[in-house]
Design a protein around this motif. Structure first.
Motif, PDB file in Angstrom:
ATOM      1  N   THR A 339       0.800  -1.226   0.000  1.00 54.78           N
ATOM      2  CA  THR A 339       0.000   0.000   0.000  1.00 54.78           C
ATOM      3  C   THR A 339       0.834   1.278   0.000  1.00 54.78           C
ATOM      4  N   ARG A 340       2.123   1.164   0.347  1.00 57.48           N
ATOM      5  CA  ARG A 340       2.959   2.369   0.458  1.00 57.48           C
ATOM      6  C   ARG A 340       4.245   2.300  -0.369  1.00 57.48           C
ATOM      7  N   GLY A 341       4.539   1.148  -0.943  1.00 59.41           N
ATOM      8  CA  GLY A 341       5.764   0.996  -1.723  1.00 59.41           C
ATOM      9  C   GLY A 341       6.908   0.448  -0.913  1.00 59.41           C
ATOM     10  N   PHE A 342       7.140   0.988   0.264  1.00 61.29           N
ATOM     11  CA  PHE A 342       8.179   0.510   1.171  1.00 61.29           C
ATOM     12  C   PHE A 342       7.556   0.137   2.513  1.00 61.29           C
ATOM     13  N   ALA A 343       8.122  -0.878   3.169  1.00 60.29           N
ATOM     14  CA  ALA A 343       7.751  -1.145   4.560  1.00 60.29           C
ATOM     15  C   ALA A 343       8.470  -0.161   5.467  1.00 60.29           C
ATOM     16  N   TYR A 344       9.724   0.149   5.102  1.00 57.15           N
ATOM     17  CA  TYR A 344      10.527   1.085   5.894  1.00 57.15           C
ATOM     18  C   TYR A 344      10.673   2.375   5.099  1.00 57.15           C
ATOM     19  N   ASP A 345       9.801   3.319   5.429  1.00 52.92           N
ATOM     20  CA  ASP A 345       9.771   4.614   4.744  1.00 52.92           C
ATOM     21  C   ASP A 345      10.015   5.737   5.746  1.00 52.92           C
ATOM     22  N   GLY A 346      11.006   5.505   6.579  1.00 55.09           N
ATOM     23  CA  GLY A 346      11.319   6.420   7.674  1.00 55.09           C
ATOM     24  C   GLY A 346      11.107   5.765   9.019  1.00 55.09           C
ATOM     25  N   ALA A 347      10.642   4.527   9.003  1.00 56.88           N
ATOM     26  CA  ALA A 347      10.394   3.787  10.244  1.00 56.88           C
ATOM     27  C   ALA A 347      11.705   3.233  10.810  1.00 56.88           C
ATOM     28  N   TYR A 348      11.673   2.880  12.086  1.00 54.22           N
ATOM     29  CA  TYR A 348      12.865   2.360  12.752  1.00 54.22           C
ATOM     30  C   TYR A 348      13.121   0.930  12.318  1.00 54.22           C
ATOM     31  N   SER A 349      14.362   0.657  11.912  1.00 55.84           N
ATOM     32  CA  SER A 349      14.786  -0.674  11.500  1.00 55.84           C
ATOM     33  C   SER A 349      15.601  -1.309  12.615  1.00 55.84           C
ATOM     34  N   ARG A 350      15.101  -2.427  13.130  1.00 55.39           N
ATOM     35  CA  ARG A 350      15.845  -3.132  14.182  1.00 55.39           C
ATOM     36  C   ARG A 350      17.159  -3.686  13.641  1.00 55.39           C
ATOM     37  N   TYR A 351      17.143  -4.124  12.410  1.00 56.03           N
ATOM     38  CA  TYR A 351      18.349  -4.693  11.808  1.00 56.03           C
ATOM     39  C   TYR A 351      19.429  -3.630  11.667  1.00 56.03           C
ATOM     40  N   ARG A 352      19.041  -2.433  11.208  1.00 56.14           N
ATOM     41  CA  ARG A 352      20.013  -1.355  11.007  1.00 56.14           C
ATOM     42  C   ARG A 352      20.240  -0.525  12.270  1.00 56.14           C
ATOM     43  N   ARG A 353      19.326  -0.645  13.205  1.00 54.34           N
ATOM     44  CA  ARG A 353      19.378   0.105  14.462  1.00 54.34           C
ATOM     45  C   ARG A 353      19.296   1.611  14.214  1.00 54.34           C
ATOM     46  N   ARG A 354      18.474   1.973  13.276  1.00 54.60           N
ATOM     47  CA  ARG A 354      18.233   3.394  12.955  1.00 54.60           C
ATOM     48  C   ARG A 354      16.979   3.477  12.107  1.00 54.60           C
ATOM     49  N   ASN A 355      16.479   4.713  11.956  1.00 56.30           N
ATOM     50  CA  ASN A 355      15.379   4.922  11.022  1.00 56.30           C
ATOM     51  C   ASN A 355      15.890   4.718   9.597  1.00 56.30           C
ATOM     52  N   HIS A 356      15.025   4.155   8.769  1.00 51.16           N
ATOM     53  CA  HIS A 356      15.473   3.806   7.413  1.00 51.16           C
ATOM     54  C   HIS A 356      14.407   4.165   6.397  1.00 51.16           C
TER      55      HIS A 356
END
Length: 577
Positions: A339-356
């Motif tokens: 629905t948005r194109g990306f799952a991580y569109d500024g959301a916090y990524s646990r894998y990267r340990r930062r917003n992505h």
């Protein structure tokens, strides 16, 4: 006679070696050395000596018949007789892409052998064939991402004319052809570019060593080298587009980013040739600027691989949670991508340990390429397992349905359409024993950190590793492969034939799901895709399905009873108005 030019700004002397004769070249402006009346003609071998060292292959060598360490051979591109006059590729928005590796698609592993399999792709409904890199790389077998002679088609595959025959044959069958190009690094084995000039910089580093010099001293000519390379594949080999590897590893702080310059170059060539051309990026940046128009601050590329779609779908189907899959696994992640194109569109990524990432607001589905499998996601696994090794045939059908009914441009990896059981392993053929050992030991060390027995990791240098990765085409006629193949054909025919799939807007899409019960329903205008990922049958209340007919069901038990959908365990239904 041919005017010969080579860029070597730091050299004191450049000599052409050809036919046993050494001919000094003249130094001109900008570090370009020229020979006005060179002896080069089609089929003639040559090399360059720089300040007494060499001979080295031409950085723009059109053919390396003896491999990366051998002489260059001059090619006259005008000699080939094409039969594709007036050809136009189907639009990317209507594409179904098949990614293939020339060396493992067939037993022969050549361009000409691929031609014998094109009718299979046409019957499947494929519109675009995407070749993994074919630029000259070390040895006779490899993935191609360690190429060093970027203007020369791999000699073991069939060289320049073999590649032209393949592209021409694709066009005769109505298939567009895309080429995977690597502009973020070159391999170490046979890489002589640094002997000629500052093609690399230690100002930045990539996972593969020094970065390509795109924004430091002398970078204008380096940029021109790669831009000319792109032009050559599209002009002289009639490719319909390029897939650009790992753009997140292309470091360029210039006001005009290299990708923007590449986009502008290809648009000009498109007008010159009168053919539609496309650029597709591989990127894990989740940055919509890659595909936004240059006029509003984007790079102007046509599409990008959607890593979030793959990860969300893979994790939802397999339950894997290691590595970057730690960010996925919930059906909510898949719903967000759809629905948005990306799952991580500024959301916090646990894998990267930062917003992505960044929101892809207003970006249509045609700007994303979605898949369940590709060479990276299969081949970068320790044992090269395909989805067919990880999922039941029933869940493979569910995955295929979500790829081929999604708003994104769908892509299949060779053999995926019949659930191929041959792995796709990482394989190399470096002539340097120390480099080969370093590749093997590095891979074993990498996977040992994840609990694998190092001795159980296939040796990339072993010929057996390559041979195991060849497709077994006889599988297609056996169960359950024949049924999976027919399922893919029916899904592709539905996607290409039903007008509702032409609407690739993300904004109208709604997704309902239940993580506990393991079901998901995607609602596109005029289309309902209902998935049961659980092992038990389920009845789903879906008012939107009340006026729809079941066009495809992966299980004979799939049915609609008014507004209720009956879904057997691990099944999917596609309904349309």
């Amino acid at each position: 006679m041919t005017v010969l030019r080579v860029w070597a700004p730091d050299a004191e002397q450049v000599v052409l070696e050809c036919g046993g004769t050494d001919t000094p070249m003249a130094c001109g402006d900008g570090g370009w050395w020229t020979l006005e009346a060179s002896p080069l003609a089609h089929g003639v071998d040559y090399g360059f000596r720089l300040d007494g060292d060499g001979p080295f292959p031409d950085p723009r060598s059109r053919w390396q018949p003896e491999g990366v360490h051998g002489p260059s051979r001059w090619v006259d591109h005008t000699r080939f007789e094409w039969s594709d006059a007036g050809w136009q590729a189907p639009p990317l928005s209507a594409a179904v892409i098949a990614e293939i590796h020339v060396g493992t698609l067939t037993p022969a592993g050549t361009f000409d052998a691929v031609i014998d399999r094109l009718d299979h792709l046409v019957a499947l409904g494929i519109t675009h064939v995407e070749l993994m890199p074919v630029q000259e790389f070390p040895g006779t077998r490899g993935w191609g991402y360690d190429g060093v002679d970027l203007f020369a088609p791999h000699h073991a595959y069939g060289g320049p004319d073999g590649l032209k025959r393949l592209v021409d044959a694709c066009h005769r069958r109505g298939l567009a052809v895309l080429l995977d190009v690597v502009y973020n690094h070159l391999g170490p084995d046979g890489n002589y570019l640094a002997r000629f000039g500052p093609y690399f910089t230690d100002a930045y580093h990539t996972p593969w060593g020094d970065a390509v010099n795109l924004d430091r001293a002398h970078s204008d000519e380096v940029r021109r080298f790669f831009l000319d390379n792109a032009r050559m594949w599209l002009r002289d080999y009639h490719f319909d587009g390029l897939r650009i590897d790992a753009i997140h590893a292309i470091v360029d702080t210039s006001a005009t980013h290299f990708l923007e310059a590449l986009s502008a170059e290809v648009r000009r060539l498109e007008a010159e040739l009168g053919r539609h051309l496309v650029l597709i990026a591989e990127s894990d940046l989740n940055d919509p600027r890659t595909v936004r128009p240059v006029a509003i601050g984007g790079h102007g590329l046509d599409a990008q691989w959607n890593e979030d779609f793959h990860h969300a779908l893979h994790a939802a189907l397999t339950g894997e949670s290691g590595g970057y899959y730690a960010d996925f696994g919930r059906l909510a992640d898949l719903a967000r991508v759809l629905t948005r194109g990306f799952a991580y569109d500024g959301a916090y990524s646990r894998y990267r340990r930062r917003n992505h990432g960044r929101a892809a607001t207003g970006v249509p589905g045609r700007r994303f390429v979605g898949c369940l499998q590709n060479h990276d996601q299969v081949g970068n696994r320790a044992a090269g397992e395909r989805s067919s090794h990880l999922l039941s045939p029933e869940l493979l059908k569910v995955g295929a349905a979500l790829v081929l009914t999604s708003p994104f441009v769908p892509m299949l990896f060779q053999g995926e359409e019949w659930g191929a059981t041959t792995p796709f392993l990482y394989f190399t053929d470096h002539s340097d024993p120390e480099l080969g050992a370093a590749v093997r030991d590095g891979r074993r060390k990498e996977f040992a950190a994840f609990g694998w027995d190092p001795e159980g990791i296939p040796d990339p240098q072993a010929r057996e590793t390559f041979e195991r990765s060849r497709l077994d085409w006889d599988e297609r006629s056996r169960a359950p492969h024949a049924e999976l193949l027919e399922w893919h054909r029916r899904l592709i025919a539905l996607r290409r034939g039903h007008p509702a799939f032409a609407d690739d807007r993300l904004e109208p899409i709604r997704v309902h799901f239940d993580d506990g019960r393991r079901w998901l329903v995607m609602l596109r205008p005029g289309i309902v895709v209902a998935c049961n990922l659980a092992g038990d049958a389920q009845r789903l209340d879906c008012p939107e399905a009340a006026g729809c007919g079941v066009l495809l069901g992966s299980n004979p038990g799939v049915a609609r009873e008014g507004s209720t959908l009956v879904l057997p365990g691990e099944s999917v239904a596609v309904l349309c108005d």
